[in-house]
Design a protein around this motif. Structure first.
Motif, PDB file in Angstrom:
ATOM      1  N   SER A 199     -20.725 -20.326  41.770  1.00 43.23           N
ATOM      2  CA  SER A 199     -21.250 -21.416  40.949  1.00 43.23           C
ATOM      3  C   SER A 199     -22.667 -21.144  40.460  1.00 43.23           C
ATOM      4  N   ILE A 200     -23.016 -21.849  39.384  1.00 41.93           N
ATOM      5  CA  ILE A 200     -24.328 -21.714  38.762  1.00 41.93           C
ATOM      6  C   ILE A 200     -24.935 -23.107  38.606  1.00 41.93           C
ATOM      7  N   VAL A 252     -27.404 -18.557  40.921  1.00 42.86           N
ATOM      8  CA  VAL A 252     -25.985 -18.274  41.114  1.00 42.86           C
ATOM      9  C   VAL A 252     -25.746 -18.263  42.618  1.00 42.86           C
ATOM     10  N   THR A 253     -24.803 -19.099  43.073  1.00 44.55           N
ATOM     11  CA  THR A 253     -24.479 -19.175  44.495  1.00 44.55           C
ATOM     12  C   THR A 253     -23.088 -18.604  44.715  1.00 44.55           C
ATOM     13  N   CYS A 254     -23.023 -17.574  45.548  1.00 47.61           N
ATOM     14  CA  CYS A 254     -21.754 -16.913  45.856  1.00 47.61           C
ATOM     15  C   CYS A 254     -21.020 -17.682  46.964  1.00 47.61           C
ATOM     16  N   ALA A 255     -19.750 -17.384  47.102  1.00 46.42           N
ATOM     17  CA  ALA A 255     -18.912 -18.043  48.115  1.00 46.42           C
ATOM     18  C   ALA A 255     -19.481 -17.866  49.518  1.00 46.42           C
ATOM     19  N   ASP A 256     -20.151 -16.741  49.783  1.00 45.35           N
ATOM     20  CA  ASP A 256     -20.712 -16.484  51.117  1.00 45.35           C
ATOM     21  C   ASP A 256     -22.092 -17.129  51.309  1.00 45.35           C
ATOM     22  N   GLY A 257     -22.560 -17.896  50.311  1.00 42.64           N
ATOM     23  CA  GLY A 257     -23.839 -18.583  50.407  1.00 42.64           C
ATOM     24  C   GLY A 257     -25.021 -17.811  49.868  1.00 42.64           C
ATOM     25  N   GLY A 307     -22.371  -8.787  43.533  1.00 44.64           N
ATOM     26  CA  GLY A 307     -21.230  -9.371  44.237  1.00 44.64           C
ATOM     27  C   GLY A 307     -20.857 -10.754  43.742  1.00 44.64           C
ATOM     28  N   ILE A 308     -21.208 -11.061  42.505  1.00 46.52           N
ATOM     29  CA  ILE A 308     -20.899 -12.374  41.913  1.00 46.52           C
ATOM     30  C   ILE A 308     -19.501 -12.296  41.305  1.00 46.52           C
TER      31      ILE A 308
END
Length: 162
Positions: free
Chosen positions: A148-149, A38-43, A142-143
């Protein structure tokens, strides 16, 4: 006599441990496990070891009767087409959070689900996947919607669709 009682107690203990070990795994299906990222908006990234529920009967059964779902694990439900999805918690004792995910791997919704509830938890739009994890896992990491996954090697979840 003490030696006999000790042997009997040991036998009872070993039998009890065996029975508990066998009865703790309430999986109806032996699902393959795939590491997801899982990739958060902040990387920032997080890994989830997800069982893959691909067949109709696997998706219908899901986490039913599972009392323990460890942190960092989940179940990814894979569907053949984009659609509005509805999930509920029939016979599911462990509180879960669900992320509805579109065919691009983008999280559309994150919702909490109540154990044993027959209330339908509906996606807000057509999606291709649903990822269930222990309740609160998304929030604790914080997801959020828009993150995105992918598969752990960076490839699209769409490679799982048959």
């Amino acid at each position: 006599m003490n030696r006999t009682l000790c042997r009997i107690a040991t036998l009872i203990l070993v039998s009890a441990i065996f029975c508990l070990t066998v009865s703790c795994d309430t999986r109806k299906y032996k699902l393959p496990v795939q590491e997801l990222t899982v990739t958060c908006a902040d990387g920032q990234t997080f890994s989830v070891q997800a069982e893959l529920a691909i067949k109709n009967e696997e998706r219908a059964y899901g986490y039913m009767n599972r009392k323990v779902i460890p942190d960092g694990t989940g179940m990814l439900f894979v569907f053949e087409t984009d659609q509005i999805l509805n999930f509920y918690m029939k016979d599911t004792p462990h509180p879960l959070s669900i992320a509805y995910v579109d065919s691009r791997g983008v999280i559309a919704d994150i919702l909490d689900m109540t154990p044993y509830s027959l209330t339908s938890i509906k996606s807000s739009r057509s999606v291709r996947f649903a990822l269930e994890v222990p309740q609160g896992w998304f929030k604790a990491n914080g997801i959020s919607v828009g993150d995105s996954i992918t598969l752990s090697d960076g490839t699209s979840l769409m490679t799982l669709v048959r």
